[in-house]
Write an enzyme that holds these catalytic residues in place. Structure first.
Site, PDB file in Angstrom:
ATOM      1  CG  MET A   1      -1.736   1.171   1.445  1.00  0.00           C
ATOM      2  SD  MET A   1      -2.638   1.073   2.994  1.00  0.00           S
ATOM      3  CE  MET A   1      -1.323   1.119   4.179  1.00  0.00           C
ATOM      4  CB  CYS A   2       1.584   3.995  -2.095  1.00  0.00           C
ATOM      5  SG  CYS A   2       0.294   4.863  -2.940  1.00  0.00           S
ATOM      6  CG  LEU A   3      -0.888   5.806   4.267  1.00  0.00           C
ATOM      7  CD1 LEU A   3      -2.248   6.032   3.634  1.00  0.00           C
ATOM      8  CD2 LEU A   3      -1.048   4.932   5.510  1.00  0.00           C
TER       9      LEU A   3
END
Ligand SMILES: [Zn+2]
Ligand SMILES: [Zn+2]
Ligand SMILES: [Zn+2]
Ligand SMILES: [Zn+2]
Ligand SMILES: [Zn+2]
Ligand SMILES: [Zn+2]
Lengths: 513, 156
Positions: free
Chosen positions: B90-92
């Site tokens: 996930m890109c956060l």
């Protein structure tokens, strides 16, 4: 000579002295500020009138030079802004060392600017390590009484071990220096140098200084690091990105490495950067097709016996049948010196045999291989010449003993070796250059120059491979041939550079900066 | 490396288990390993993932909290910011090394993750083709996301 041969090749200490009052001959852009203000007075300039058209003006700086220039700029701006040097340093780094823009913006909106870099509160008194009652560190959750803590003016307080660990990670692992932020959540305040001094271990300070110096060079368009491994010098050159279709800015670092200031690849004169990028991409894409070329053995065109190439010279003599031929085109050598024979030029087949698509694609491959073959061959020959030189160098001491020559007197071999390296480097790129040239008169002149340089190089290279005991007698002849090679190289490079500057080359592809 | 790192993690785990964030169950994957957390996140009611139960693994690096945690979706999900390559990474923003600050808490990471399910961020996508569908054909995005939720995240 050591193993990192690429980086010591072809440097000639007296060939590239620069002349500091003439410009690059390119339009100057007055809006670019700060580039004339290079205050390295310590650097002695070497002046030699008549810089050649393919040479650019540049200076080489040591880390100390860069440090002192940085300090000088900080001091200067610090006086103007009335801020202490450590604050000024943060501001300058924030503005990527554009001091005019900094002063202007600072005068306009001082508060705003200080807020942007997290310096919005008044700075009074040096940073201190303190112990606080009922303190719990928000990073490690330690709450022991007597725990040492630290906070900058923003008040984000953490225990000293956590603060230290945070900073050392940033410096060591993330390579950050100029723009390390306070560890506090959502806080953009930049850690100033006094706080760093207090918290960073001595062994890391050196690394930190190094990183700061790095960002200084990285932020300036006119400065670049020498790309040679372990080299610590930076080069200052005024050539801009937009000039790169008109000039090939080869610079010569004090470590001996010659590189292009435009793209930092190893010297690729006479080919402009954009052409080099295209060519290298093509070679990469077509590497499978071209692989067989780098083979070190071929068959004699006359008797079919296997011949191995172990020197740089392309004039081959078959051991078995004594047939003399050219390694590159496999043609008879005796014709190579004549005006009608052309080994370097690619002769386009007449239209009739290239009617269908297949024939066309075969022809375009053939054309590519013609140029690639020669490009790769000069690269390889330069290495082989170098191997020979290393062997020869060992024998030079023998030569001194047997001939009674002094060390200085045998330096002609080193000069010859250097000329060979440098000329082959140039020749290599002339083939990439020629691959993209449209067919016209000017291209023919270029190919004549290329051929002359190539013949000069092969003659010298051949002499270079002679047994050591014959070398002493050849000294005068070899010096002549060395001088001639260098002269041919200057002629070729001057001609290409002049035409490049004047925008006179016609390429068969579009080059974009 | 830091003496306090265990203390910090224990404290965070205790807080999260006694007062779990909305729609989440947090456990250790293995009781002897404080660094690997298992999360079951309910698809938020107002999102296209409603009704699904998504399994996540959160790994704390050795140097936590100086380095950010790593979060992976173990349940397949149709989302522009979660990779569809079997890894579910996930890109956060806050999990990027240059954005992460040591006082940031895991609970904040989990809440951000939940918000990302409610409101994807197509401009910072890992799955650009899903981002395209999300931006240009929301109806079709919604349909696929619901299908995937039903297929992979319900009743497991
Ligand atoms: Zn702490
Ligand atoms: Zn702060
Ligand atoms: Zn260097
Ligand atoms: Zn270049
Ligand atoms: Zn033969
Ligand atoms: Zn030939």
């Amino acid at each position: 000579m050591d193993s990192d041969d690429e980086f010591h090749s072809g440097q000639s200490s007296d060939d590239f002295m620069i002349d500091d009052d003439s410009d690059t001959g390119l339009p100057e852009d007055d809006s670019d500020i700060d580039e004339v203000d290079i205050g390295f007075e310590s650097q002695e300039k070497i002046t030699k009138p008549g810089r050649k058209s393919y040479e650019v003006e540049f200076k080489v700086y040591s880390p100390q030079d860069i440090q002192s220039y940085q300090d000088k700029q900080i001091d200067e701006v610090s006086t103007i802004l009335g801020q202490p040097p450590e604050i000024t340093a943060i501001l300058l780094r924030h503005m990527r060392w554009n001091k005019e823009r900094l002063i202007e913006q600072y005068m306009d909106a001082q508060e705003q600017m200080l807020e942007n870099v997290g310096l919005d509160q008044d700075i009074a008194g040096p940073p201190r390590i303190e112990t606080k009652k009922n303190f719990m560190c928000d990073i490690c959750c330690d709450d022991q009484p007597g725990l040492e803590t630290f906070a900058m003016k923003c008040g984000h307080r953490f225990c000293v071990p956590c603060y230290k660990h945070y900073l050392s990670r940033k410096i060591k692992e993330e390579g950050e220096a100029a723009r390390i932020r306070c560890p506090g959540e959502d806080c953009n305040r930049i850690v100033d140098s006094k706080s760093l001094d207090l918290l960073v271990a001595t062994d890391l300070k050196e690394r930190y200084q190094e990183l700061l110096t790095r960002t200084y060079v990285d932020d300036k368009e006119n400065l670049k690091w020498c790309p040679a491994p372990n080299c610590v010098y930076a080069v200052d050159c005024g050539v801009k990105q937009r000039d790169l279709l008109k000039i090939v800015p080869t610079v010569h670092c004090d470590c001996g490495h010659n590189f292009c200031f435009g793209c930092t690849l190893t010297d690729h004169q006479p080919a402009p950067c954009a052409l080099v990028r295209k060519w290298l991409k093509k070679c990469e894409d077509d590497s499978e097709t071209a692989n067989w070329i780098s083979a070190n053995t071929k068959e004699c065109p006359k008797c079919r016996s296997t011949i191995e190439k172990n020197g740089g010279c392309n004039h081959m003599t078959c051991r078995k049948c004594r047939h003399e031929f050219c390694w590159m085109c496999m043609g008879v050598w005796s014709e190579h010196g004549t005006s009608w024979y052309s080994c370097n030029r690619y002769e386009e087949k007449s239209g009739s045999d290239a009617r269908d698509a297949q024939a066309k694609s075969r022809q375009s491959l053939e054309r590519y291989l013609h140029y690639y073959n020669r490009y790769a061959n000069h690269e390889q020959s330069a290495k082989l010449d170098k191997d020979i030189y290393i062997k020869t160098e060992k024998k030079m001491s023998q030569l001194q003993n047997s001939s009674g020559m002094s060390w200085i007197e045998v330096q002609f071999l080193e000069e010859a070796s250097r000329a060979l390296q440098q000329c082959r480097q140039t020749l290599k790129w002339t083939y990439a250059f020629a691959f993209y040239l449209a067919r016209n008169n000017q291209t023919e002149i270029f190919e004549d120059n290329q051929k002359d340089l190539e013949m000069a190089v092969e003659n010298l290279s051949e002499m270079f491979e002679k047994p050591v005991d014959q070398l002493a007698k050849l000294k005068v002849d070899m010096l002549d041939k060395t001088t001639y090679c260098n002269k041919r190289r200057v002629i070729l490079l001057s001609d290409t550079a002049d035409n490049l500057k004047a925008g006179k080359w016609e390429f068969n592809v579009e080059l974009t900066g | 490396m830091q003496a306090g790192s265990g203390k910090r993690i224990t404290k965070e785990l205790g807080e999260i288990q006694s007062d779990p964030p909305e729609g989440m169950k947090v456990t250790l994957k293995d009781d002897s390993d404080l660094h690997t957390w298992q999360i079951v996140m309910d698809g938020p009611e107002q999102s296209v993932y409603a009704g699904g139960h998504f399994k996540l693994i959160l790994v704390l690096p050795k140097d936590y909290p100086f380095k950010p945690p790593v979060v992976n979706f173990q349940t397949k999900i149709y989302h522009p910011n979660i990779s569809n390559d079997g890894k579910g990474s996930m890109c956060l923003g806050m999990l990027r090394t240059d954005e992460w600050k040591p006082p940031n808490k895991i609970v904040a990471v989990l809440n951000m993750t939940r918000n990302l399910l409610i409101e994807p961020n197509p401009d910072d996508a890992v799955e650009s083709s899903i981002a395209e569908v999300y931006k240009n054909d929301y109806k079709s995005f919604e349909k696929t996301a619901k299908e995937w939720t039903k297929k992979y995240a319900v009743g497991k």
